[in-house]
Design a protein around this motif. Sequence first.
Motif, mmCIF file in Angstrom:
data_model
loop_
_atom_site.group_PDB
_atom_site.id
_atom_site.type_symbol
_atom_site.label_atom_id
_atom_site.label_comp_id
_atom_site.label_asym_id
_atom_site.label_seq_id
_atom_site.Cartn_x
_atom_site.Cartn_y
_atom_site.Cartn_z
ATOM 1 N N UNK A 16 1.019 -1.211 -0.003
ATOM 2 C CA UNK A 16 0.067 0.046 0.042
ATOM 3 C C UNK A 16 0.690 1.247 0.049
ATOM 4 N N UNK A 17 1.704 1.324 0.798
ATOM 5 C CA UNK A 17 2.600 2.163 1.090
ATOM 6 C C UNK A 17 3.718 2.613 -0.182
ATOM 7 N N UNK A 18 4.112 1.518 -0.728
ATOM 8 C CA UNK A 18 4.704 1.459 -1.731
ATOM 9 C C UNK A 18 4.155 1.984 -3.112
ATOM 10 N N UNK A 19 2.879 1.727 -3.383
ATOM 11 C CA UNK A 19 2.125 2.415 -4.429
ATOM 12 C C UNK A 19 2.067 3.949 -4.214
ATOM 13 N N UNK A 20 1.584 4.257 -3.080
ATOM 14 C CA UNK A 20 1.695 5.678 -2.531
ATOM 15 C C UNK A 20 2.825 6.544 -3.056
ATOM 16 N N UNK A 130 2.695 -1.562 -14.887
ATOM 17 C CA UNK A 130 4.129 -1.527 -14.964
ATOM 18 C C UNK A 130 4.536 -2.449 -13.746
ATOM 19 N N UNK A 131 3.998 -2.243 -12.611
ATOM 20 C CA UNK A 131 4.438 -2.899 -11.604
ATOM 21 C C UNK A 131 4.204 -4.503 -11.774
ATOM 22 N N UNK A 132 2.879 -4.835 -12.248
ATOM 23 C CA UNK A 132 2.585 -6.014 -12.586
ATOM 24 C C UNK A 132 3.351 -6.872 -13.588
ATOM 25 N N UNK A 133 3.672 -6.156 -14.489
ATOM 26 C CA UNK A 133 4.539 -6.770 -15.738
ATOM 27 C C UNK A 133 5.981 -6.878 -15.203
ATOM 28 N N UNK A 134 6.356 -6.410 -13.993
ATOM 29 C CA UNK A 134 7.620 -6.425 -13.274
ATOM 30 C C UNK A 134 7.565 -7.671 -12.347
ATOM 31 N N UNK A 135 6.430 -8.379 -12.380
ATOM 32 C CA UNK A 135 6.279 -9.396 -11.410
ATOM 33 C C UNK A 135 5.558 -9.111 -10.107
ATOM 34 N N UNK A 136 5.150 -7.942 -9.803
ATOM 35 C CA UNK A 136 4.301 -7.509 -8.798
ATOM 36 C C UNK A 136 3.063 -8.047 -8.665
ATOM 37 N N UNK A 137 2.574 -8.699 -7.295
ATOM 38 C CA UNK A 137 1.213 -9.207 -7.370
ATOM 39 C C UNK A 137 0.769 -8.575 -6.103
ATOM 40 N N UNK A 138 1.031 -7.723 -5.271
ATOM 41 C CA UNK A 138 0.687 -7.213 -4.103
ATOM 42 C C UNK A 138 -0.564 -6.033 -4.536
ATOM 43 N N UNK A 139 -1.652 -6.283 -4.306
ATOM 44 C CA UNK A 139 -2.683 -5.518 -4.469
ATOM 45 C C UNK A 139 -2.932 -4.269 -3.940
ATOM 46 N N UNK A 140 -2.080 -4.309 -2.686
ATOM 47 C CA UNK A 140 -1.917 -3.022 -1.762
ATOM 48 C C UNK A 140 -1.248 -1.926 -2.705
ATOM 49 N N UNK A 141 -0.666 -2.324 -3.828
ATOM 50 C CA UNK A 141 0.198 -1.394 -4.578
ATOM 51 C C UNK A 141 -0.866 -0.566 -5.307
ATOM 52 N N UNK A 142 -1.926 -1.234 -5.849
ATOM 53 C CA UNK A 142 -3.042 -0.698 -6.735
ATOM 54 C C UNK A 142 -3.823 0.195 -5.731
ATOM 55 N N UNK A 143 -4.179 -0.071 -4.521
ATOM 56 C CA UNK A 143 -4.988 0.437 -3.740
ATOM 57 C C UNK A 143 -4.332 1.416 -3.077
ATOM 58 N N UNK A 144 -2.958 1.317 -2.849
ATOM 59 C CA UNK A 144 -2.419 2.529 -2.194
ATOM 60 C C UNK A 144 -2.175 3.588 -3.091
ATOM 61 N N UNK A 145 -1.892 3.163 -4.357
ATOM 62 C CA UNK A 145 -1.598 4.639 -5.561
ATOM 63 C C UNK A 145 -2.824 5.148 -5.670
ATOM 64 N N UNK A 146 -3.867 4.268 -5.607
ATOM 65 C CA UNK A 146 -5.061 4.938 -6.047
ATOM 66 C C UNK A 146 -5.723 5.810 -4.950
ATOM 67 N N UNK A 147 -5.608 5.336 -3.817
ATOM 68 C CA UNK A 147 -6.099 6.017 -2.439
ATOM 69 C C UNK A 147 -5.398 7.266 -2.295
ATOM 70 N N UNK A 148 -4.016 7.340 -2.641
ATOM 71 C CA UNK A 148 -3.079 8.472 -2.442
ATOM 72 C C UNK A 148 -3.514 9.489 -3.590
#
Length: 236
Positions: A16-20, A130-148
């Motif tokens: 989550x915080x990485x996405x933000x 871009x995160x997904x194509x690089x192998x990321x699978x943490x949905x927190x990344x998407x939610x954190x980037x969107x929430x921020x």
Amino acid sequence: MDDTSSSRVRFTRAGFFEGARVMVPMMPGMCLFGLAFGAAAAQKGFSALEAALSSGLIFAGLAQMIALEGWTTNWTVGGLFALALLTFTVNMRHLLMAASMRPWLGPLPPYKSYPTLFFLADNNWAATMRYYTQGGRDVGFFVGSGAFTWVMWTLSSVAGQVIGGGLPDPKAVAIDLVVPAFFIAMLVPNWRGRRELVGWGVAAVVSVGASFLVPGWWFIFIGALSGAIAGGFTDD
């Protein structure tokens, strides 16, 4: 949203915080966009609360800006229908954006996956894919980037409304250039080689041509559809 039964999908605080964090470099341009919307909303008679509700509930900057251009105090059924059709057309790209995330979010149950799509925006979608194509699978990344992005968009819209009345014509201070510059900044990191020239080039040429031939904002839909078709043939 905790870990699901699928080992490929998870939600963590770190994600989550990485996405933000990844969104931070995009925020100056997006906040200028929000200020521009807030200022335009003030000129249309919106209160700070109304501007906040518009950005907080709709969360679709380009559609909000376009809707403001046709905003009036005397609405008819036909006028409301036209506005709804216009904003639907502008936001149709989100259908494809959401569909592109199905391979990732598909294993989640609907009551978890669909609410997360509220935070789907152009900038965090680009970063997330871009995160997904690089192998990321943490949905927190998407939610954190969107929430921020959602928080900053709403706050900047309110700030723009508060300042709003005192801003001159947006074109006089080049705020009208914020939108194209913002979208270009999102496209550049997703460049994957010369093959992209076909889809992107067709979309650009067709949309510019359609803007001179077709009234209103249909050039956005026409250009996007043309580019998608051209890109699909190129991939095949």
